[in-house]
Design an enzyme around this catalytic site. Structure first.
Site, PDB file in Angstrom:
ATOM      1  N   GLN A 182       1.010  -1.214   0.668  1.00  0.00           N
ATOM      2  CA  GLN A 182       0.407  -0.074  -0.231  1.00  0.00           C
ATOM      3  C   GLN A 182       0.886   0.861  -0.247  1.00  0.00           C
ATOM      4  OE1 GLN A 182      -3.456   0.212  -0.141  1.00  0.00           O
ATOM      5  NE2 GLN A 182      -4.029   1.883  -0.386  1.00  0.00           N
ATOM      6  N   LYS A 202       0.532  -0.212  -9.964  1.00  0.00           N
ATOM      7  CA  LYS A 202      -0.106   0.701  -9.153  1.00  0.00           C
ATOM      8  C   LYS A 202      -1.446   1.615  -9.316  1.00  0.00           C
ATOM      9  CE  LYS A 202       2.864   4.336  -6.667  1.00  0.00           C
ATOM     10  NZ  LYS A 202       2.590   5.733  -6.491  1.00  0.00           N
ATOM     11  N   ASP A 300      10.741  11.734  -1.684  1.00  0.00           N
ATOM     12  CA  ASP A 300      10.069  10.998  -0.543  1.00  0.00           C
ATOM     13  C   ASP A 300      11.187   9.903  -0.471  1.00  0.00           C
ATOM     14  OD1 ASP A 300       7.963   9.565   1.384  1.00  0.00           O
ATOM     15  OD2 ASP A 300       6.667   8.955  -0.414  1.00  0.00           O
TER      16      ASP A 300
END
Length: 465
Positions: A182, A202, A300
């Protein structure tokens, strides 16, 4: 989805569909003629085609034009052809290799027939009386053999090719059932696009909050990237409520699964392998910052977003938060905080530390490196009796005092690797962006042999609280 966006990111007019007898058809723009698909190879981005009519379609030649998103594969049996529009004559059927009758074209004069003349043949020997020259085409596969149902290969250059649309949509909706994980903007499933290619799809969350900005952002970014240490985008699907990005499948999952202490022999990768992985990640980020026409800021970088292939080659993944800027742009304006807590650079929270820039990714890489050294989340505390110490600061104090890292290391060579990773991580942890090295320098530090890396200035002297 905004139709103008779709047109700018796809191959308009090319589409795949299935016949009642389960044959895959490639429809060409403005054409009633269809090419049949024998095979699609997503790894090499090739598609094998053939046709069923008695004569090659006229539109087939347009695939040789530079404007065509699909191109013929170069080969020793490619020829140049000139197309002519001629009144129909029976004698023109007898020239074989030199003169090929083509299928009807919607722009053709209904009283004429289009012929392709191989320029290797002498035009003087061919009956071209009353014919009108239409166009010259170069590097076309031998259509005289193609007329005998020979397979021909086409190649596409962009991963956003519309060819993937219907094919991927069918696979995504019916066969992607093995959940891999996830992410912030969607769920990742394992699937198969062909007998050779496993993929990770995805499936983005069905949300209208940002009008699909996360999808368009990642799609637009990944279309620019080609590097061994960055995950490869195979294709995409955007149809109705389904929005998916299809990536190469990496069997060893994320680096997060292997961040364990050196004491844990079952999952610890070994210091040599950790050093290779750290260097590969650094090269991937350095490519994003310097190797593309535009600088790509990931925002990220964390172990969960580093995927490992069968050889444990690391690949930077998940570009949902990425931003593009020019390579000479020193600062970036942001309206919201981007990233994962614990990995976000101080300047992303507060401009008091400096401007947001590519150095923000450098800070996140520091966190990842120190986790690789410590085998734990760096923002958990190290418990020593009743004291609690911030892990990076604890590491810095040990190095500054000349102590070992108090990590279970049996080999002296491994100890040097762990110390090098820690020192590089501490260079990247500097609070002010200007004090952090660019990723190019980080790569050089990780590639150096020996133990002569200087310890950076103490970044914790005024931040111990």
């Amino acid at each position: 989805m905004d139709p103008s966006w779709w047109r700018s990111h796809s191959y308009h007019g090319f589409d795949l569909s299935c016949t009642n007898d389960n044959k895959i058809v490639l429809k060409m723009p403005a054409s009633s003629n269809n090419l049949f698909v024998e095979r699609i190879d997503y790894t090499s981005q090739e598609i094998e085609i053939y046709y069923r009519s008695n004569h090659p379609p006229r539109e087939f030649f347009d695939l040789s034009l530079s404007s065509s998103p699909l191109q013929f594969m170069p080969g020793p049996h490619n020829y140049n052809y000139t197309l002519f529009s001629c009144p129909y004559l029976e004698e023109r059927l007898s020239y074989g290799f030199c003169l090929i009758k083509l299928g009807l074209y919607y722009l053709d004069n209904p009283e004429n027939q289009t012929y392709a003349v191989n320029t290797q043949c002498s035009v003087d020997r061919i009956a071209l009386v009353s014919c009108t020259k239409l166009h010259d085409y170069t590097s076309i596969p031998d259509i005289s053999t193609f007329a005998m149902k020979k397979i021909m290969k086409l190649h596409w250059s962009k991963p956003s090719c519309r060819i993937a649309k219907r094919w991927a949509r069918h696979r995504i909706t019916s066969q992607f059932k093995d959940k891999l994980g996830q992410e912030a903007y969607g769920t990742v499933f394992k699937g198969k696009l062909s007998s050779e290619l496993l993929v990770a799809a995805k499936i983005l969350n069905n949300s209208n909050e940002n009008n699909g900005e996360d999808f368009t952002n990642e799609m637009g970014t990944m279309g620019l990237v080609h590097h061994v240490n960055v995950v490869r985008l195979v294709g995409f699907c955007a149809d109705g409520f389904i929005r998916a990005l299809v990536y190469e499948f990496l069997p060893n999952g994320s680096l997060q699964n292997f961040l364990s202490s050196a004491d844990n022999k079952n999952s610890f990768l070994g210091w040599d392998k950790l050093q290779d992985i750290a260097l590969g990640i650094a090269k991937g980020i350095e490519y994003l910052h310097q190797g593309c026409d535009h600088r790509i800021l990931h925002f990220d970088i964390k172990p969960h977003n580093i995927l490992l292939d069968q050889n444990f080659t690391p690949k930077v993944s998940d570009f949902g938060l990425a931003k593009l800027c020019s390579r000479d742009q020193s600062a970036l304006s942001m309206t919201t905080v981007r990233g994962t807590m614990g990995y976000i650079a101080p300047e992303v929270f507060s401009r008091n530390f400096g401007n947001v820039s590519y150095k923000s990714d450098v800070y996140s890489f520091r966190t990842l490196l120190l986790e690789m050294v410590g085998g734990r989340k760096n923002f958990k505390v190290i418990e020593d009796s009743t004291s609690q110490v911030y892990f990076p600061e604890w590491i810095y104090n040990l190095l500054e005092q000349g102590d070992d890292l108090r990590i279970h290391i049996e080999d002296q060579g491994d100890a040097k690797i762990a110390e090098k990773l820690a020192i590089v991580g501490l260079w990247c942890v500097q609070w002010h962006p200007i004090d952090r090295p660019p990723m190019k320098n980080v790569v050089h530090m990780l590639e150096r042999e020996g133990d002569n890396l200087a310890i950076p200035p103490n970044p914790f002297c005024s931040t111990s609280n």
